[in-house]
Motif scaffolding. Structure first.
Motif, PDB file in Angstrom:
ATOM      1  N   ILE A 129      60.219  16.186  69.166  1.00  0.00           N
ATOM      2  CA  ILE A 129      59.403  14.982  68.978  1.00  0.00           C
ATOM      3  C   ILE A 129      60.116  13.802  69.638  1.00  0.00           C
ATOM      4  O   ILE A 129      61.295  13.568  69.371  1.00  0.00           O
ATOM      5  CB  ILE A 129      59.212  14.683  67.472  1.00  0.00           C
ATOM      6  N   VAL A 130      59.400  13.092  70.494  1.00  0.00           N
ATOM      7  CA  VAL A 130      59.956  11.902  71.145  1.00  0.00           C
ATOM      8  C   VAL A 130      59.108  10.695  70.738  1.00  0.00           C
ATOM      9  O   VAL A 130      57.889  10.700  70.932  1.00  0.00           O
ATOM     10  CB  VAL A 130      59.952  12.039  72.680  1.00  0.00           C
ATOM     11  N   ILE A 131      59.755   9.704  70.159  1.00  0.00           N
ATOM     12  CA  ILE A 131      59.066   8.470  69.761  1.00  0.00           C
ATOM     13  C   ILE A 131      59.514   7.350  70.694  1.00  0.00           C
ATOM     14  O   ILE A 131      60.708   7.051  70.771  1.00  0.00           O
ATOM     15  CB  ILE A 131      59.406   8.072  68.307  1.00  0.00           C
ATOM     16  N   ALA A 132      58.570   6.748  71.395  1.00  0.00           N
ATOM     17  CA  ALA A 132      58.863   5.586  72.243  1.00  0.00           C
ATOM     18  C   ALA A 132      57.893   4.482  71.828  1.00  0.00           C
ATOM     19  O   ALA A 132      56.762   4.417  72.313  1.00  0.00           O
ATOM     20  CB  ALA A 132      58.710   5.929  73.722  1.00  0.00           C
TER      21      ALA A 132
END
Lengths: 92, 92
Positions: free
Chosen positions: B58-61
């Motif tokens: 999971i990548v949160i930007a």
């Protein structure tokens, strides 16, 4: 808020162990017990980020959480990045 | 659980809109209202992941969440990846 000079980055890094500064970003990978614990940690980071109105990029890979801090509006590292990094380090 | 054949991947993708399959990974980026909403979304994904015992990267930007699914133990895509992707799509 101006970006920090190379000398200022070195000084700030000395006060911010476990973080790496490279290419205008401040990064740290934290290993937690498992995915669930990683997600709890991310929520705590999220609380600090909202409070500071400064948000790291966050990568979750099962029990590993990588945080990437940069002040995009200034195009590099500012004291906001180091301040938040040190707050996160209080958690980890 | 075996990895899916190319034909099976094509069939599954037809039932899993908004996801991309490439290089043994199934990915989707979801744009939420802001960081806080992105983090709420990630928590819901985390619940589904724990229930399935299958965890995407999971990548949160800030308000963008990228999910990367793969069955690492099998070295590619399995029906578990598509099943979880469809559950996530019920949220997004």
């Amino acid at each position: 808020m101006a970006t920090l000079t190379q000398e200022q980055v070195v000084t700030e890094l000395a006060r911010t162990p476990d973080w790496l500064a490279d290419d205008g970003q401040l990064t740290r990978t934290v290993t937690r017990k498992d995915f669930r614990d990683a997600l709890l940690f991310v929520n705590a980071v999220g609380f600090l980020a909202e409070r500071a109105n400064h948000h790291p990029d966050i990568v979750i890979a099962w029990n590993k959480v990588t945080l990437i801090l940069s002040t995009h509006s200034e195009g590099g590292l500012t004291s906001k990045d180091f301040a938040l990094a040190r707050q996160v380090s209080e958690l980890a």
